[in-house]
Design a protein around this motif. Structure first.
Motif, PDB file in Angstrom:
ATOM      1  N   LEU A 167      73.266  29.846  22.654  1.00 13.49           N
ATOM      2  CA  LEU A 167      73.686  31.218  21.805  1.00 13.49           C
ATOM      3  C   LEU A 167      72.375  31.574  22.100  1.00 13.49           C
ATOM      4  CD1 LEU A 167      75.358  29.913  18.525  1.00 13.49           C
ATOM      5  CD2 LEU A 167      75.958  30.989  20.554  1.00 13.49           C
ATOM      6  N   ALA A 168      71.082  30.593  22.162  1.00  7.21           N
ATOM      7  CA  ALA A 168      69.624  31.354  22.542  1.00  7.21           C
ATOM      8  C   ALA A 168      69.471  32.441  23.641  1.00  7.21           C
ATOM      9  CB  ALA A 168      68.890  30.151  23.101  1.00  7.21           C
ATOM     10  N   GLY A 169      68.927  33.737  23.145  1.00  6.16           N
ATOM     11  CA  GLY A 169      68.769  34.727  23.442  1.00  6.16           C
ATOM     12  C   GLY A 169      70.245  35.071  24.556  1.00  6.16           C
ATOM     13  N   ILE A 170      71.132  35.055  24.227  1.00  7.73           N
ATOM     14  CA  ILE A 170      72.684  35.793  24.439  1.00  7.73           C
ATOM     15  C   ILE A 170      72.347  37.177  23.995  1.00  7.73           C
ATOM     16  CG2 ILE A 170      73.158  36.063  22.037  1.00  7.73           C
ATOM     17  CD1 ILE A 170      75.655  34.700  24.813  1.00  7.73           C
ATOM     18  N   GLU A 171      70.697  37.760  24.081  1.00  6.06           N
ATOM     19  CA  GLU A 171      71.393  39.606  23.646  1.00  6.06           C
ATOM     20  C   GLU A 171      70.873  39.904  25.170  1.00  6.06           C
ATOM     21  OE1 GLU A 171      69.664  37.859  21.175  1.00  6.06           O
ATOM     22  OE2 GLU A 171      70.870  38.126  19.773  1.00  6.06           O
ATOM     23  N   LYS A 172      69.697  39.484  25.766  1.00  9.20           N
ATOM     24  CA  LYS A 172      69.223  39.235  26.909  1.00  9.20           C
ATOM     25  C   LYS A 172      70.101  38.594  28.218  1.00  9.20           C
ATOM     26  CE  LYS A 172      65.257  39.384  25.040  1.00  9.20           C
ATOM     27  NZ  LYS A 172      63.695  38.141  25.351  1.00  9.20           N
ATOM     28  N   ARG A 173      71.257  37.563  28.206  1.00  7.14           N
ATOM     29  CA  ARG A 173      71.850  37.074  28.691  1.00  7.14           C
ATOM     30  C   ARG A 173      72.921  37.762  29.353  1.00  7.14           C
ATOM     31  NH1 ARG A 173      73.105  31.728  27.943  1.00  7.14           N
ATOM     32  NH2 ARG A 173      72.984  32.058  26.059  1.00  7.14           N
ATOM     33  N   TRP A 174      73.486  38.219  28.154  1.00  9.96           N
ATOM     34  CA  TRP A 174      75.374  38.737  27.551  1.00  9.96           C
ATOM     35  C   TRP A 174      75.537  39.544  28.525  1.00  9.96           C
ATOM     36  CZ3 TRP A 174      79.577  36.650  25.121  1.00  9.96           C
ATOM     37  CH2 TRP A 174      80.232  37.640  24.808  1.00  9.96           C
ATOM     38  N   GLU A 175      74.740  40.376  29.258  1.00  5.82           N
ATOM     39  CA  GLU A 175      75.387  41.590  30.564  1.00  5.82           C
ATOM     40  C   GLU A 175      75.399  40.981  31.840  1.00  5.82           C
ATOM     41  OE1 GLU A 175      76.664  44.568  30.691  1.00  5.82           O
ATOM     42  OE2 GLU A 175      76.435  44.745  28.765  1.00  5.82           O
ATOM     43  N   ALA A 176      74.782  39.793  32.020  1.00  3.07           N
ATOM     44  CA  ALA A 176      74.874  38.491  33.495  1.00  3.07           C
ATOM     45  C   ALA A 176      75.288  37.768  33.278  1.00  3.07           C
ATOM     46  CB  ALA A 176      73.085  38.516  33.736  1.00  3.07           C
ATOM     47  N   MET A 177      75.994  36.959  32.272  1.00  4.64           N
ATOM     48  CA  MET A 177      77.239  36.298  32.469  1.00  4.64           C
ATOM     49  C   MET A 177      78.711  36.179  32.573  1.00  4.64           C
ATOM     50  SD  MET A 177      76.993  34.725  28.015  1.00  4.64           S
ATOM     51  CE  MET A 177      77.731  33.791  28.375  1.00  4.64           C
ATOM     52  N   PRO A 178      79.416  35.665  33.784  1.00  3.88           N
ATOM     53  CA  PRO A 178      80.374  36.304  33.947  1.00  3.88           C
ATOM     54  C   PRO A 178      81.527  36.178  33.248  1.00  3.88           C
ATOM     55  CG  PRO A 178      79.230  33.956  34.969  1.00  3.88           C
ATOM     56  CD  PRO A 178      78.501  34.535  34.111  1.00  3.88           C
ATOM     57  N   PRO A 179      82.487  37.241  33.324  1.00  2.45           N
ATOM     58  CA  PRO A 179      83.642  37.601  32.404  1.00  2.45           C
ATOM     59  C   PRO A 179      83.998  36.091  31.890  1.00  2.45           C
ATOM     60  CG  PRO A 179      83.650  38.684  34.050  1.00  2.45           C
ATOM     61  CD  PRO A 179      82.866  37.564  34.339  1.00  2.45           C
ATOM     62  N   GLN A 180      84.940  34.871  32.899  1.00  2.00           N
ATOM     63  CA  GLN A 180      84.932  33.859  31.735  1.00  2.00           C
ATOM     64  C   GLN A 180      84.184  33.301  31.023  1.00  2.00           C
ATOM     65  OE1 GLN A 180      87.776  32.472  32.623  1.00  2.00           O
ATOM     66  NE2 GLN A 180      87.907  31.378  30.832  1.00  2.00           N
ATOM     67  N   GLU A 181      82.924  32.842  31.061  1.00  2.00           N
ATOM     68  CA  GLU A 181      81.749  32.558  30.329  1.00  2.00           C
ATOM     69  C   GLU A 181      82.087  33.304  29.049  1.00  2.00           C
ATOM     70  OE1 GLU A 181      78.069  30.853  31.463  1.00  2.00           O
ATOM     71  OE2 GLU A 181      78.772  30.244  33.734  1.00  2.00           O
ATOM     72  N   GLN A 182      81.986  34.955  29.077  1.00  2.03           N
ATOM     73  CA  GLN A 182      81.821  35.759  27.878  1.00  2.03           C
ATOM     74  C   GLN A 182      83.076  35.017  26.820  1.00  2.03           C
ATOM     75  OE1 GLN A 182      81.851  39.838  29.497  1.00  2.03           O
ATOM     76  NE2 GLN A 182      79.115  39.308  29.945  1.00  2.03           N
ATOM     77  N   ALA A 183      84.285  35.142  27.666  1.00  2.00           N
ATOM     78  CA  ALA A 183      85.584  34.977  26.742  1.00  2.00           C
ATOM     79  C   ALA A 183      85.699  33.697  26.300  1.00  2.00           C
ATOM     80  CB  ALA A 183      86.977  35.499  27.446  1.00  2.00           C
ATOM     81  N   ASP A 184      85.279  32.169  26.917  1.00  2.00           N
ATOM     82  CA  ASP A 184      84.709  31.355  26.003  1.00  2.00           C
ATOM     83  C   ASP A 184      83.709  31.033  25.076  1.00  2.00           C
ATOM     84  OD1 ASP A 184      87.018  30.463  28.142  1.00  2.00           O
ATOM     85  OD2 ASP A 184      85.019  29.029  29.711  1.00  2.00           O
ATOM     86  N   LEU A 185      82.814  31.822  25.144  1.00  2.00           N
ATOM     87  CA  LEU A 185      81.810  31.556  23.879  1.00  2.00           C
ATOM     88  C   LEU A 185      82.757  32.624  22.943  1.00  2.00           C
ATOM     89  CD1 LEU A 185      79.347  30.998  23.116  1.00  2.00           C
ATOM     90  CD2 LEU A 185      77.823  33.708  24.216  1.00  2.00           C
ATOM     91  N   TRP A 186      83.079  33.961  22.655  1.00  2.00           N
ATOM     92  CA  TRP A 186      83.466  34.253  22.050  1.00  2.00           C
ATOM     93  C   TRP A 186      84.969  33.726  21.312  1.00  2.00           C
ATOM     94  CZ3 TRP A 186      83.528  37.635  18.282  1.00  2.00           C
ATOM     95  CH2 TRP A 186      83.467  38.199  17.590  1.00  2.00           C
ATOM     96  N   MET A 187      85.909  32.890  22.106  1.00  2.00           N
ATOM     97  CA  MET A 187      87.211  31.881  21.836  1.00  2.00           C
ATOM     98  C   MET A 187      85.897  31.001  21.061  1.00  2.00           C
ATOM     99  SD  MET A 187      89.828  33.626  22.546  1.00  2.00           S
ATOM    100  CE  MET A 187      91.146  32.991  23.246  1.00  2.00           C
ATOM    101  N   GLN A 188      84.676  30.350  21.309  1.00  2.00           N
ATOM    102  CA  GLN A 188      84.717  29.254  20.925  1.00  2.00           C
ATOM    103  C   GLN A 188      83.780  30.270  19.309  1.00  2.00           C
ATOM    104  OE1 GLN A 188      81.347  27.428  22.555  1.00  2.00           O
ATOM    105  NE2 GLN A 188      83.050  26.201  23.951  1.00  2.00           N
TER     106      GLN A 188
END
Length: 197
Positions: free
Chosen positions: A63-84
């Protein structure tokens, strides 16, 4: 005669295969089959997943620095993190870490995706484009009028004054118009005097 037609109809219906007889049951669409899962599967898997996800906090490095990394993350990782995070939010919020709360809030309401801030200078670009297109439209207007035919003779001031005289002679619109007592309006006159050549 009636009995003959009934017997023929009965013979035809017995000769038809049963598949041809219309059934009034609702038949699910092919897409409905893709979404169906056995009920036993749902009961056995869902509670284990939510319990496992809700008991343990998500790691801080994730979760560290999620504000900076969120746009660069692949959609699958974004979905997995959001589900968690969604599973974590099902428990009492006092059990969640501060990092999880911040990440959940930022992912749900942060300035990313459709809520992203416009890039710097975009308003200036829009203004310049509007000015450019306005100038082009004025240019087209004047070019079209440059090659247009002259105005018809009925648009001259003399013709319109003659129309006023004719309207007074014929007493046109005596209630509100030019023939009304005390009328002081221009009548039909709306153009400048004709140019003499």
């Amino acid at each position: 005669m009636f009995l003959q037609s009934v017997s023929r109809a009965a013979a035809r219906s017995s000769a038809m295969p049963t598949a041809a007889i219309r059934s009034y049951r609702t038949v699910p669409s092919p897409m409905a089959c893709l979404n169906v899962r056995p009920q036993t599967e749902k009961k056995s898997i869902a509670p284990q997943q939510t319990r496992a996800a809700s008991e343990h906090a998500i790691a801080n490095p994730t979760l560290a620095g999620i504000e900076k990394r969120w746009e660069a993350m692949p959609p699958q990782e974004q979905a997995d993190l959001w589900m968690q995070l969604r599973d974590r939010m099902k428990v009492d919020w006092h059990q969640m870490t501060l990092q999880e709360k911040k990440a959940a809030y930022w992912i749900a309401f942060g300035p990313h995706g459709p809520r992203a801030q416009p890039p710097k200078g975009e308003n200036l670009k829009i203004f310049l484009k509007v000015v450019q297109l306005t100038l082009v439209s004025f240019g087209l207007f004047y070019v079209i009028h440059l090659f247009a035919k002259p105005q018809p003779k009925t648009m001259s001031k003399e013709w319109q004054e003659a129309s006023n005289e004719y309207a007074l002679r014929e007493k046109m619109n005596p209630i509100h118009g030019i023939s009304k007592e005390g009328y002081e309006g221009p009548g039909f006159v709306q153009s400048a005097p004709a140019e003499r050549s």
